[in-house]
Design a protein around this motif. Structure first.
Motif, PDB file in Angstrom:
ATOM      1  N   MET A 128       0.822  -1.207   0.000  1.00  0.00           N
ATOM      2  CA  MET A 128       0.000   0.000   0.000  1.00  0.00           C
ATOM      3  C   MET A 128       0.858   1.259   0.000  1.00  0.00           C
ATOM      4  O   MET A 128       0.560   2.228  -0.709  1.00  0.00           O
ATOM      5  N   SER A 129       1.938   1.237   0.779  1.00  0.00           N
ATOM      6  CA  SER A 129       2.821   2.398   0.862  1.00  0.00           C
ATOM      7  C   SER A 129       3.550   2.642  -0.457  1.00  0.00           C
ATOM      8  O   SER A 129       3.710   3.786  -0.884  1.00  0.00           O
ATOM      9  N   ARG A 130       3.997   1.571  -1.094  1.00  0.00           N
ATOM     10  CA  ARG A 130       4.647   1.727  -2.400  1.00  0.00           C
ATOM     11  C   ARG A 130       3.663   2.324  -3.407  1.00  0.00           C
ATOM     12  O   ARG A 130       4.024   3.216  -4.195  1.00  0.00           O
ATOM     13  N   TYR A 131       2.442   1.839  -3.382  1.00  0.00           N
ATOM     14  CA  TYR A 131       1.417   2.373  -4.277  1.00  0.00           C
ATOM     15  C   TYR A 131       1.224   3.869  -4.017  1.00  0.00           C
ATOM     16  O   TYR A 131       1.128   4.670  -4.958  1.00  0.00           O
ATOM     17  N   ALA A 132       1.178   4.264  -2.744  1.00  0.00           N
ATOM     18  CA  ALA A 132       0.964   5.669  -2.395  1.00  0.00           C
ATOM     19  C   ALA A 132       2.087   6.556  -2.918  1.00  0.00           C
ATOM     20  O   ALA A 132       1.846   7.674  -3.396  1.00  0.00           O
ATOM     21  N   VAL A 133       3.312   6.078  -2.827  1.00  0.00           N
ATOM     22  CA  VAL A 133       4.452   6.850  -3.330  1.00  0.00           C
ATOM     23  C   VAL A 133       4.396   6.964  -4.848  1.00  0.00           C
ATOM     24  O   VAL A 133       4.599   8.037  -5.430  1.00  0.00           O
ATOM     25  N   GLU A 134       4.088   5.853  -5.508  1.00  0.00           N
ATOM     26  CA  GLU A 134       4.049   5.840  -6.975  1.00  0.00           C
ATOM     27  C   GLU A 134       2.897   6.677  -7.529  1.00  0.00           C
ATOM     28  O   GLU A 134       3.021   7.301  -8.579  1.00  0.00           O
ATOM     29  N   LYS A 135       1.783   6.705  -6.831  1.00  0.00           N
ATOM     30  CA  LYS A 135       0.578   7.381  -7.322  1.00  0.00           C
ATOM     31  C   LYS A 135       0.284   8.672  -6.559  1.00  0.00           C
ATOM     32  O   LYS A 135      -0.850   9.155  -6.582  1.00  0.00           O
TER      33      LYS A 135
END
Length: 318
Positions: A128-135
């Protein structure tokens, strides 16, 4: 109830470093030291003000309400637990909860064994955190600031006697992405810290974590602490950690529900944050003190300028 502590998200913290070096005796140096001593003086008590995010500072709106956050959940649930459900997190009641507890509730709803839920929780929150950084660019989609938020944060953020930070069930990268994209992250006290859903599942612990980080990062313990939130869970969390709860009727809960959740007979509750002056008074902040601090800093800056001009004049005379 399982309580999960995660350290899956690596953080870089900015800590002040103080070194004793030789101290120049010029008038300019003395003025600079006086200004620094005033800004860090322990004579001015610190007030810590923490804010919940969803329903307190911002609200979901439109067809894509809170899309960024919900998409982060969907990404983590699919990648780690294989859950693919268009209803997302709305299959469970999640208002006032924290992100890890929401993940657990959704996984449980879909029949994931309890031991698997918690064995793989770190993987899910990391995804979820990786997704938040990417998006991150999409973080404000389906969100809007609530009335009075910007004015209040700007007022508090300008004061030397106030520290402002987040206490939210959001994972840290998700919470800050929302603040940044909505243009209010600049009003939070550096190094922009708080208590987050990536730290603990219990909101009361998050309020306590924010207090401890204030002492760690700013080098001073807050004498007064206030926590703003729109749910009974926020009120209970504040009181659990020894802070004063300030309830807001900006979410789905009524005044009666917020009052019933408090240990006090008459807790502080506002309809919203539109009356900045009234909120500042509720925090016990003397606006005259803030003005005096600003005036004092300006006087020292002017003194520094005059001393510099004097030094230049003396150099020319030589």
């Amino acid at each position: 109830m399982h309580v999960v502590r995660l350290d899956a998200i690596e953080r870089t913290r900015i800590q002040p470093h103080f070194a004793r070096a030789s101290t120049p005796s010029t008038p300019l140096a003395r003025a600079a030291r006086a200004r620094a001593n005033m800004s860090t003086s322990s004579a001015v008590p610190l007030t810590l003000v923490t804010f919940d995010v969803d329903g307190t500072l911002i609200r979901a709106s439109g067809a894509d309400a809170n899309k960024f956050h919900k998409d982060a959940f969907a990404h983590g649930l699919l990648e780690v637990y294989g859950i693919d459900d268009a209803r997302g997190i709305d299959v469970v009641q999640h208002h006032g909860s924290t992100d890890m507890l929401i993940v657990a509730a959704v996984a449980r709803f879909h029949g994931v064994p309890e031991e698997v839920i918690y064995e793989r929780m770190d993987e899910c929150t990391a995804a979820m955190s990786r997704y938040a950084v990417e998006k991150k660019a999409d973080a404000a989609e389906g969100l809007e600031l609530l009335v009075g938020v910007r004015a209040l944060l700007e007022k508090l953020g300008a004061r030397d006697d106030v520290a402002v930070c987040l206490v939210t069930g959001n994972l840290e990268p998700i919470g800050w992405a929302k603040m940044q994209r909505l243009g209010i992250d600049e009003f939070f006290t550096p190094p922009r810290y708080g208590g987050f859903g990536s730290d603990h599942t219990d909101r009361g612990e998050l309020v306590a974590i924010a207090e401890n980080r204030t002492k760690e990062y700013l080098g001073v313990r807050a004498e007064k602490r206030f926590h703003f939130g729109d749910t009974p869970a926020d009120v209970k969390a504040a009181e659990f950690a020894g802070a004063t709860a300030i309830g807001l009727l900006t979410g789905i809960f009524s005044k009666e529900e917020l009052v019933a959740s408090s240990k006090l007979d008459d807790p502080i509750i506002f309809d919203d944050l539109s009356d900045t002056a009234a909120v500042v008074r509720a925090l016990g902040l003397d606006s005259n003190l803030g003005e005096c601090l600003l005036t004092g800093r300006l006087a020292l800056v002017l003194l520094e300028r005059d001393l510099l001009l004097l030094e230049l004049a003396l150099l020319l005379l030589e």
